[in-house]
Structure formats: structure tokens, C-alpha cells
Scaffold this active site. Structure first.
Site, short mmCIF file in Angstrom:
data_model
loop_
_atom_site.label_atom_id
_atom_site.label_comp_id
_atom_site.label_asym_id
_atom_site.label_seq_id
_atom_site.Cartn_x
_atom_site.Cartn_y
_atom_site.Cartn_z
N CYS A 34 -0.32 2.56 -4.31
CA CYS A 34 -1.07 3.80 -4.56
C CYS A 34 -0.21 5.00 -4.19
CB CYS A 34 -2.35 3.82 -3.73
SG CYS A 34 -3.63 2.68 -4.30
N HIS A 51 0.85 -1.18 0.00
CA HIS A 51 0.00 0.00 0.00
C HIS A 51 0.90 1.24 0.00
CE1 HIS A 51 -3.87 -1.87 0.45
NE2 HIS A 51 -3.54 -2.51 1.57
#
Length: 280
Positions: free
Chosen positions: A165, A123
Site C-alpha cells: 500500500c 505492507h
């Protein structure tokens, strides 16, 4: 500012030297093509590192990254195809262990190796990646490998691939009209410590990066497909440009939430490489 020497483009600047303008040690016109291509025929291709974080501590409130193990395994296959034999694979590392691993890798002797490749699957947000326990800056992973800390990597390519991301914006995409398509000698150098890095991000700053739970992330799917077909033939930035094309043109989200469906993604390359790189 007076003087004919060098200064900076910062607002406050640096007082220019009073001497003559800096003269280059060599001229472009005097260099042959070999000066612009990394030596990739050492005894060993180099070290590759794959860090796969797909399960996080509850206090981070991060969801599991289902499908990331597919990316990990595909990357191992693609890197083996272009000659990497020393491939370090680590899963679900804390921030301390991620930094310690980079320091360990930096301390290796690369004198008989071509390059270093590091992939981090996790992430992230615009300025950070996530270890399993907390956020970590990109700089904390790259800084141990700069030339002032990793002497045997000076002048050698240090390649990073980040699948994460970089924000929460969504790319709505735009229709592209068809007419947009186009029909020997030993020397010594004093180089910048930031030189010879390449950072390949799965998306541009501020945007989501997409992952399919069965097939893995769009970016790593495209990267591995391109590498397995053309990784021994084309120059590395050319390969990444093809990856950009594949992700930007061929993938489109299909999510359970209507507001997240039919979205696009564009990878991003930041290159400080000083030469062409071929895995031939």
C-alpha cells in the site's frame, strides 16, 4: 542569471556558466537502434531477489499478509521463465537485514550478468515499506545499488517491483466508454548515478493496494500472468503497461465491509531506464 552555460530549475538556481552551451557528445540522428537496447546476452541473466514479509512483530500492529506466499512462489516461476537462475528468496526480514541484503547484492560482480531484479512484498504507506520490525524508506533499499556504490551495475538495468500500500485512499473507479479504445564500437560515457533504474509500484501514491488471501495480490497476479505469456517477446515497459491494464480493468474488490467493496487499483511505473529491455 547571465551566461550561456547550464543552470538548474530550482528556485534559487545555480549561476550559469559563462562558457558556450554544453554540446552533446553524440547526436540522436547518428545513433542506430542498438544504442537504445540493453545488452541482454551475457553468460548470466543476473540476480533476482524476492523479499516476502507476511508476518510482523506485534509492536508494529501490522496484520499478517495472508496470500503473500502465493505471490512469492508465482514470482519465482515467472522470473525463472525469463532466464533468472540465481533467485534469492527471503522471508520476514527486519529492516537491518533488508538493508544488509541490498548491500550484499550490490557487492556482487555483475560484469557477466544482464541485470538485477528485486521484488519486495509487504505492507507500506506513501513513503515507506515495512520490514517485520519497523518502517523503512524506499531509498534505503535502492541507494546501495546506485552507480557510485555498485560499479559493476553501471549502465545495467536495476528493476524493482514493490507490492505494498502507498496510503489509505480508495479508488472508486469510473466507467470507460468503448470509444476510448484505439482502433559494436566501444564508447565511454559519464552518466547520472540515478540512471537505469525502474521502479514498478503496485499502486499510485496515496492509495491502498489490494491482495486476495487465496490468489495473492492483484498486481503480482497480473505481472506473473503477463510475464509467463509475453515475457520473452515484448519490451519490459510494454509488459508493465499490460500489467497496468490488467489490474486497472479486470480487478475489483470484494470485501466483507461494504465501504471497501467494488474498489479499483492502478499500478504505477517510474522509469529511469535509458534503453529498451528485452528478456528474449
Amino acid at each position: 542569471m547571465s551566461g550561456s552555460g547550464d543552470t538548474t530549475d530550482a528556485r534559487s538556481g545555480v549561476r550559469a556558466g559563462s562558457g558556450l552551451p554544453t554540446s552533446s557528445a553524440e547526436r540522436y540522428v547518428d545513433l542506430d537502434d542498438s544504442a537504445f537496447e540493453y545488452k541482454m546476452n551475457h553468460k548470466n541473466r543476473g540476480v533476482a531477489v524476492i523479499i516476502n514479509n507476511d508476518s510482523f512483530y506485534p509492536e508494529t500492529q501490522m496484520s499478517d499478509r495472508t496470500g503473500s506466499s502465493v505471490d512469492r512462489d508465482k514470482l519465482h516461476t515467472a522470473l525463472s521463465f525469463v532466464g533468472f537462475k540465481d533467485i534469492i528468496v527471503e522471508n520476514n526480514l527486519t529492516a537491518r537485514k533488508m538493508v544488509d541484503l541490498m548491500k550484499q547484492v550490490a557487492s556482487m560482480d555483475y560484469s557477466q550478468m544482464d541485470c538485477l531484479f528485486v521484488a519486495v512484498l509487504s505492507h507500506g504507506d506513501e513513503n515507506h515499506l515495512f520490514a517485520v520490525d519497523r518502517a523503512i524508506s524506499y531509498e534505503m533499499l535502492t541507494s546501495p545499488l546506485k552507480s557510485d556504490r555498485a560499479a559493476s551495475l553501471i549502465g545495467k538495468p536495476k528493476l524493482f517491483l514493490f507490492q505494498a500500500c502507498r496510503g489509505e485512499k480508495l479508488d472508486e473507479g469510473k466507467l470507460l466508454r468503448s470509444d476510448a479504445f484505439p482502433g559494436g564500437e566501444s564508447k565511454q560515457y559519464f552518466i547520472a548515478k540515478e540512471s537505469d533504474f525502474l521502479l514498478a509500484y503496485s499502486t499510485v501514491p496515496g492509495y491502498y493496494s489490494w491482495r486476495n488471501c487465496a490468489n495473492g495480490s492483484w498486481f503480482v497476479q497480473a505481472f506473473c500472468e503477463v510475464m509467463l505469456r509475453d515475457g520473452r517477446r515484448l519490451e519490459f515497459v510494454q509488459l508493465l503497461t499490460r500489467v497496468n491494464r490488467m489490474v486497472s480493468y479486470t480487478f475489483q474488490s470484494n470485501a466483507s465491509q461494504f465501504s471497501m467493496t467494488n474498489k479499483k487499483q492502478s499500478p504505477c511505473i517510474t522509469s529511469m531506464l535509458t534503453k529498451s529491455l528485452y528478456f528474449a
